[in-house]
Design a protein around this motif. Structure first.
Motif, PDB file in Angstrom:
ATOM      1  N   ASP A   1       0.854  -1.183   0.000  1.00 54.23           N
ATOM      2  CA  ASP A   1       0.000   0.000   0.000  1.00 54.23           C
ATOM      3  C   ASP A   1       0.895   1.239   0.000  1.00 54.23           C
ATOM      4  OD1 ASP A   1      -2.787   1.131   0.317  1.00 54.23           O
ATOM      5  OD2 ASP A   1      -1.801   2.040   2.054  1.00 54.23           O
ATOM      6  N   GLY A   2       0.752   2.073  -1.009  1.00 59.83           N
ATOM      7  CA  GLY A   2       1.573   3.272  -1.096  1.00 59.83           C
ATOM      8  C   GLY A   2       1.383   3.966  -2.426  1.00 59.83           C
ATOM      9  N   LYS A   3       1.942   5.154  -2.549  1.00 62.14           N
ATOM     10  CA  LYS A   3       1.777   5.935  -3.777  1.00 62.14           C
ATOM     11  C   LYS A   3       2.417   5.252  -4.975  1.00 62.14           C
ATOM     12  CE  LYS A   3       1.529  10.406  -1.407  1.00 62.14           C
ATOM     13  NZ  LYS A   3       2.141  11.759  -1.267  1.00 62.14           N
ATOM     14  N   ALA A   4       3.535   4.579  -4.765  1.00 62.23           N
ATOM     15  CA  ALA A   4       4.248   3.972  -5.892  1.00 62.23           C
ATOM     16  C   ALA A   4       3.520   2.762  -6.463  1.00 62.23           C
ATOM     17  CB  ALA A   4       5.652   3.565  -5.458  1.00 62.23           C
ATOM     18  N   VAL A   5       2.584   2.198  -5.722  1.00 61.86           N
ATOM     19  CA  VAL A   5       1.917   0.964  -6.165  1.00 61.86           C
ATOM     20  C   VAL A   5       0.406   1.114  -6.100  1.00 61.86           C
ATOM     21  CG1 VAL A   5       3.802  -0.597  -5.599  1.00 61.86           C
ATOM     22  CG2 VAL A   5       2.207   0.058  -3.815  1.00 61.86           C
ATOM     23  N   GLN A   6      -0.086   2.310  -6.356  1.00 61.69           N
ATOM     24  CA  GLN A   6      -1.522   2.544  -6.216  1.00 61.69           C
ATOM     25  C   GLN A   6      -2.329   1.923  -7.342  1.00 61.69           C
ATOM     26  OE1 GLN A   6      -2.067   6.776  -5.796  1.00 61.69           O
ATOM     27  NE2 GLN A   6      -2.011   6.690  -3.572  1.00 61.69           N
ATOM     28  N   HIS A   7      -1.821   1.956  -8.542  1.00 63.61           N
ATOM     29  CA  HIS A   7      -2.625   1.548  -9.699  1.00 63.61           C
ATOM     30  C   HIS A   7      -1.948   0.380 -10.416  1.00 63.61           C
ATOM     31  CE1 HIS A   7      -4.917   5.201  -9.042  1.00 63.61           C
ATOM     32  NE2 HIS A   7      -3.791   5.915  -9.098  1.00 63.61           N
ATOM     33  N   ILE A   8      -2.003  -0.782  -9.799  1.00 68.06           N
ATOM     34  CA  ILE A   8      -1.461  -1.970 -10.456  1.00 68.06           C
ATOM     35  C   ILE A   8      -2.584  -2.685 -11.189  1.00 68.06           C
ATOM     36  CG2 ILE A   8       0.301  -2.205  -8.682  1.00 68.06           C
ATOM     37  CD1 ILE A   8      -1.232  -4.703  -7.748  1.00 68.06           C
ATOM     38  N   ARG A   9      -2.255  -3.283 -12.304  1.00 62.84           N
ATOM     39  CA  ARG A   9      -3.223  -4.007 -13.133  1.00 62.84           C
ATOM     40  C   ARG A   9      -2.695  -5.433 -13.327  1.00 62.84           C
ATOM     41  NH1 ARG A   9      -3.408  -2.318 -18.073  1.00 62.84           N
ATOM     42  NH2 ARG A   9      -5.620  -2.781 -18.467  1.00 62.84           N
ATOM     43  N   ALA A  10      -2.933  -6.269 -12.315  1.00 65.21           N
ATOM     44  CA  ALA A  10      -2.395  -7.639 -12.319  1.00 65.21           C
ATOM     45  C   ALA A  10      -3.181  -8.504 -13.297  1.00 65.21           C
ATOM     46  CB  ALA A  10      -2.454  -8.233 -10.917  1.00 65.21           C
ATOM     47  N   ALA A  11      -2.458  -9.352 -14.024  1.00 68.18           N
ATOM     48  CA  ALA A  11      -3.097 -10.271 -14.978  1.00 68.18           C
ATOM     49  C   ALA A  11      -3.611 -11.531 -14.300  1.00 68.18           C
ATOM     50  CB  ALA A  11      -2.100 -10.647 -16.078  1.00 68.18           C
ATOM     51  N   ASP A  12      -2.948 -11.958 -13.226  1.00 68.84           N
ATOM     52  CA  ASP A  12      -3.319 -13.213 -12.554  1.00 68.84           C
ATOM     53  C   ASP A  12      -3.054 -13.044 -11.072  1.00 68.84           C
ATOM     54  OD1 ASP A  12      -4.050 -15.801 -12.020  1.00 68.84           O
ATOM     55  OD2 ASP A  12      -2.120 -16.660 -12.575  1.00 68.84           O
ATOM     56  N   THR A  13      -4.068 -13.220 -10.241  1.00 71.81           N
ATOM     57  CA  THR A  13      -3.926 -13.013  -8.807  1.00 71.81           C
ATOM     58  C   THR A  13      -4.477 -14.212  -8.059  1.00 71.81           C
ATOM     59  OG1 THR A  13      -4.514 -11.600  -6.936  1.00 71.81           O
ATOM     60  CG2 THR A  13      -6.138 -11.787  -8.705  1.00 71.81           C
ATOM     61  N   ARG A  14      -3.904 -14.488  -6.900  1.00 76.88           N
ATOM     62  CA  ARG A  14      -4.395 -15.573  -6.044  1.00 76.88           C
ATOM     63  C   ARG A  14      -5.398 -14.986  -5.038  1.00 76.88           C
ATOM     64  NH1 ARG A  14      -1.678 -17.147  -9.251  1.00 76.88           N
ATOM     65  NH2 ARG A  14      -3.726 -17.703  -9.996  1.00 76.88           N
ATOM     66  N   SER A  15      -6.569 -14.663  -5.525  1.00 82.64           N
ATOM     67  CA  SER A  15      -7.550 -13.967  -4.687  1.00 82.64           C
ATOM     68  C   SER A  15      -8.067 -14.826  -3.543  1.00 82.64           C
ATOM     69  CB  SER A  15      -8.722 -13.494  -5.554  1.00 82.64           C
ATOM     70  OG  SER A  15      -9.345 -14.601  -6.192  1.00 82.64           O
ATOM     71  N   LYS A  16      -7.993 -16.144  -3.665  1.00 83.06           N
ATOM     72  CA  LYS A  16      -8.527 -17.038  -2.626  1.00 83.06           C
ATOM     73  C   LYS A  16      -7.459 -17.507  -1.641  1.00 83.06           C
ATOM     74  CE  LYS A  16     -12.664 -17.032  -4.425  1.00 83.06           C
ATOM     75  NZ  LYS A  16     -13.764 -16.314  -3.742  1.00 83.06           N
ATOM     76  N   PHE A  17      -6.199 -17.115  -1.848  1.00 81.46           N
ATOM     77  CA  PHE A  17      -5.139 -17.654  -0.992  1.00 81.46           C
ATOM     78  C   PHE A  17      -5.295 -17.215   0.456  1.00 81.46           C
ATOM     79  CE2 PHE A  17      -1.176 -16.705   1.222  1.00 81.46           C
ATOM     80  CZ  PHE A  17      -0.652 -17.972   1.347  1.00 81.46           C
ATOM     81  N   LEU A  18      -5.485 -15.933   0.685  1.00 73.58           N
ATOM     82  CA  LEU A  18      -5.509 -15.418   2.050  1.00 73.58           C
ATOM     83  C   LEU A  18      -6.621 -16.077   2.856  1.00 73.58           C
ATOM     84  CD1 LEU A  18      -3.648 -13.368   3.390  1.00 73.58           C
ATOM     85  CD2 LEU A  18      -5.446 -11.656   3.132  1.00 73.58           C
ATOM     86  N   GLU A  19      -7.798 -16.213   2.254  1.00 78.12           N
ATOM     87  CA  GLU A  19      -8.920 -16.854   2.947  1.00 78.12           C
ATOM     88  C   GLU A  19      -8.599 -18.311   3.258  1.00 78.12           C
ATOM     89  OE1 GLU A  19     -13.571 -18.095   2.012  1.00 78.12           O
ATOM     90  OE2 GLU A  19     -12.508 -16.706   0.692  1.00 78.12           O
ATOM     91  N   ALA A  20      -8.032 -19.042   2.278  1.00 82.77           N
ATOM     92  CA  ALA A  20      -7.723 -20.458   2.484  1.00 82.77           C
ATOM     93  C   ALA A  20      -6.617 -20.635   3.523  1.00 82.77           C
ATOM     94  CB  ALA A  20      -7.306 -21.096   1.155  1.00 82.77           C
ATOM     95  N   PHE A  21      -5.579 -19.799   3.479  1.00 87.67           N
ATOM     96  CA  PHE A  21      -4.469 -19.922   4.425  1.00 87.67           C
ATOM     97  C   PHE A  21      -4.920 -19.611   5.845  1.00 87.67           C
ATOM     98  CE2 PHE A  21      -0.348 -18.035   6.120  1.00 87.67           C
ATOM     99  CZ  PHE A  21       0.178 -19.276   6.445  1.00 87.67           C
ATOM    100  N   HIS A  22      -5.693 -18.568   6.015  1.00 87.97           N
ATOM    101  CA  HIS A  22      -6.180 -18.232   7.356  1.00 87.97           C
ATOM    102  C   HIS A  22      -7.156 -19.287   7.869  1.00 87.97           C
ATOM    103  CE1 HIS A  22      -5.125 -13.682   6.850  1.00 87.97           C
ATOM    104  NE2 HIS A  22      -4.074 -14.463   6.942  1.00 87.97           N
ATOM    105  N   HIS A  23      -7.931 -19.887   6.954  1.00 83.56           N
ATOM    106  CA  HIS A  23      -8.811 -20.981   7.365  1.00 83.56           C
ATOM    107  C   HIS A  23      -7.991 -22.167   7.869  1.00 83.56           C
ATOM    108  CE1 HIS A  23     -12.267 -23.636   7.450  1.00 83.56           C
ATOM    109  NE2 HIS A  23     -11.693 -24.459   6.592  1.00 83.56           N
ATOM    110  N   LEU A  24      -6.880 -22.475   7.200  1.00 83.29           N
ATOM    111  CA  LEU A  24      -5.993 -23.550   7.654  1.00 83.29           C
ATOM    112  C   LEU A  24      -5.441 -23.243   9.043  1.00 83.29           C
ATOM    113  CD1 LEU A  24      -4.181 -26.065   7.298  1.00 83.29           C
ATOM    114  CD2 LEU A  24      -2.567 -24.619   6.046  1.00 83.29           C
TER     115      LEU A  24
END
Length: 716
Positions: free
Chosen positions: A507-530
């Protein structure tokens, strides 16, 4: 004891009564299929060996009743042949039926079943008594003779009546525990399988079982006397204790041990020892700072790699020799230690077994032996991890290339590098992510900005009026580090890869507008569930009155493993090692004594590593988060170890809970350390069962920004 054969009861004219029993014991055979055929001629000329009754179907098929008899009635006078269709094989018999007369036939089987009882005390000692006592273990051994060939024995079985159970691995041995005094009985049925001959196939008559029907049975019974155990008086204090659930060693224990040892070998403390051993030790005392154990055995290998790299790594600017040598040495340190199967293997038997003992996991055989003989799989002559063997089998058409000391030449060929298949470099980018969230990189950036006489952002720069004269001994190092900025990873580059691997972003000014092609959107939920399931498992595992259920942990491991493997592409092979090399150098520069004078550090705080107080001091000056970098270092260290064990374990092919049971116990310090550090850094407690789902799935950088805003409001 067996049921004796009764006398014949049906002697009506025009009937053939067939009895089946054991010759030696007289035990009756019930449910036996008897087929009756029309004979040729009379029985005086009947030859059993030459008789062929398969040309015509039988007249009738009947089974023996509870007394062991099968009766065929209303037969006209003639010769008849009876066939017994079970094991053991018996010769057919001929019966001549005359007008007004009945015929009797008897199949005398030579099975001779016998039951032998033996007694064993509760402490597994053979009992020399012929009378069992309560709590004794009684074993019944059933034996039989006659035709005991392998083919016949494969068609004979013994089924006990409860509470008797079959002894594992034994065909005719059964056991039970005496629960009460008095007369006890062993009961079982000996099953004589059907031969299912062609002449009986598909034929059924009244009361017939037909081909493939129930087997014939001989009832087996024997009795023994049981009495109460004589109570034994015990003097003194009697203590009762409960112990945790037992488990058994699994083949993946060596992999987890190597991951733990290798990641600890790549710690900053060992890195500092290595750098000091290369550059700071006196020639006469070159081992003064040398690390111990397997890390010490690898020292020469790292030194050789360093001398090889220092002649290949060049910088396009002057007065940067010190920095160039540091960069080559750091790369050698990481490359030698990151390979989990590098020789010598990172096993320390005494410490490894002590660690397993503290986790209540039996070590079993020698870990190195288990790894080499049982765990690693051979793929095209190369021993590799089971997970990588699965991947290799998906690519059978791609050849394996041998670098033979020219790794860059092998990259030009189409194929898989043998060294990367046999000895993968086990690094997790989450280590770099958490150190970056802990402001390590930002601290070094602020120092290099001041070194270049550049004012920081904002109206008041805390470093603007700070004298940097005390950093003069580091001028060449900082000069080389600053000039090499164009060759280092940018924050944007790392941020895209954080998102690709784990679905987390800075989180910061240098990385405000990233346009990722492929993201692991479910990782954080799955890892915290584990992690939350692990907390629940530990509560059950600590309760000595229950057996902890590891199936939820196993399913969560499968889910996280799948998500992690989906992100093992793009820059997965090179960016984590490059980021690790750069951040280790940043830590080493900040750990130099000159920075202790440059930044207002707190000397009485016991930081585990000497660079940490410099980062916390910079955060205090700049007004950044007041959460100590110690917690971020714990998140980096524990997160890397846990995720490596999930990523490189063959979890997709595991269905038994025992490996997951051992995994949760083995990594308990790391899992609970990560949960604690995550709460300290973000304020979200992953150990509670009813955690806020939105907060749990929120990326850490957003939670850190929210806490920083609360911190600023509290001091305004």
């Amino acid at each position: 004891m067996t049921t004796k054969h009764p006398a014949a009861t049906d002697t009506r004219p025009g009937a053939v009564q067939v009895s089946v029993h054991d010759k030696a014991t007289g035990a009756v055979v019930v449910n036996a299929a008897i087929a009756l055929y029309r004979g040729t001629g009379d029985c005086a000329r009947f030859e059993p060996d030459n008789w062929d009754g398969g040309l015509e179907p039988p007249l009738e098929v009947r089974i023996t009743d509870a007394r062991g008899y099968a009766t065929f009635s209303d037969l006209p006078p003639a010769a008849y042949v009876a066939v017994y269709d079970h094991f053991p094989v018996m010769a057919p018999q001929c019966a001549q039926v005359h007008a007004g007369c009945a015929a009797l036939l008897c199949f005398d089987l030579e099975v001779d079943p016998e039951v032998t009882l033996s007694f064993e005390t509760p402490d597994c000692q053979p009992s020399d008594c012929h009378i069992a006592r309560v709590s004794d273990r009684v074993t019944a051994q059933v034996s039989f003779f006659g035709d005991a060939s392998g083919d016949v024995r494969s068609h004979i079985d013994v089924v006990p009546v409860a509470p008797w159970t079959r002894v594992r691995g034994e065909d005719y041995q059964f056991t039970c525990t005496v629960r009460r005094p008095g007369v006890q009985r062993f009961e079982a049925q000996m099953l004589l399988g059907r031969r299912a001959t062609a002449m009986l196939a598909g034929v059924a008559g009244p009361g017939a079982s037909g081909a493939g029907g129930p087997p014939a049975m001989i009832a087996l019974t024997t009795e023994f006397e049981a009495e109460e155990r004589t109570p034994q008086l015990i003097a003194g204090n009697v203590g009762v204790s409960l112990s945790r659930t037992e488990t058994e060693p699994t083949e993946d224990l060596p992999l987890w041990t190597l991951i733990r040892n290798s990641t600890e070998a790549m710690s900053f403390t060992n890195y500092l020892h290595f750098i000091d051993s290369l550059f700071c030790a006196e020639p006469s005392n070159s081992n003064a700072f040398g690390p111990a154990g397997f890390e010490g055995e690898r020292f020469l290998k790292k030194a050789d790699r360093f001398h090889h790299l220092r002649h290949r790594r060049a910088l396009p600017f002057t007065d940067a020799e010190s920095y160039r040598v540091l960069k080559a040495a750091t790369e050698a340190f990481v490359m030698v230690n990151c390979g989990v199967l590098s020789k010598p293997l990172a096993f320390n038997p005494d410490e490894d077994n002590a660690y397993l003992d503290r986790r209540d996991i039996p070590p079993g055989k020698d870990l190195e032996t288990v790894l080499l003989n049982d765990y690693l799989e051979k793929v095209d002559g190369t021993a590799t991890l089971p997970y990588l063997a699965i991947i290799r089998r998906k690519l059978p058409d791609i050849p394996i290339q041998l670098a033979q000391g020219r790794e860059h030449d092998a990259d030009l060929c189409f194929g898989i590098l043998q060294d990367k298949l046999a000895n993968p470099c086990l690094l997790e980018l989450i280590w770099s992510y958490w150190h970056e969230e802990g402001m390590l990189v930002q601290t070094m950036n602020a120092i290099t900005q001041r070194f270049q006489n550049v004012r920081g952002p904002g109206v008041n720069d805390p470093l603007a009026n700070t004298e940097i004269d005390m950093l003069r001994p580091l001028n060449n190092l900082i000069w080389g580090y600053t000039q090499d900025e164009q060759h280092r990873l940018t924050v944007v580059r790392r941020n895209y890869e954080y998102d690709h691997h784990y679905g987390v972003r800075l989180d910061g000014k240098a990385v405000q507008h990233i346009r990722a092609a492929d993201t692991r959107s479910k990782f954080l939920e799955a890892f915290h569930h584990l992690l939350r399931l692990c907390t629940q498992f530990y509560k059950q595992d600590d309760d000595t009155t229950v057996k902890a259920d590891a199936f939820p942990v196993l399913n969560a491991l499968k889910e996280v493993h799948l998500i992690l493997s989906q992100g093992a592409h793009n820059q997965f092979g090179d960016l984590p090692s490059t980021a690790r090399i750069e951040m280790l150098m940043q830590q080493w520069l900040l750990a130099r004594p000159e920075f202790r004078e440059f930044l207002p550090t707190r000397l009485m705080v016991a930081y585990p590593e000497p660079w940490m107080d410099r980062v916390d001091a910079m955060k205090k000056l700049q007004g950044w988060t007041d959460t100590s970098v110690v917690h971020f270092r714990s998140l980096a260290m524990f997160g890397e170890q846990v995720l490596l064990s999930v990523r490189y374990g063959a979890w997709a092919d595991i269905y038994e809970p025992t490996p997951a049971f051992n995994w949760a116990r083995f990594w308990r310090p790391q899992v609970q350390g990560y949960i604690h550090a995550y709460r300290a850094a973000t304020g979200v407690d992953l150990s509670v069962e009813k955690v806020d789902a939105q907060a749990e799935a929120t990326i850490p950088s957003v939670l850190l920004r929210q806490r920083l805003a609360e911190q600023i409001r509290g001091t305004a």
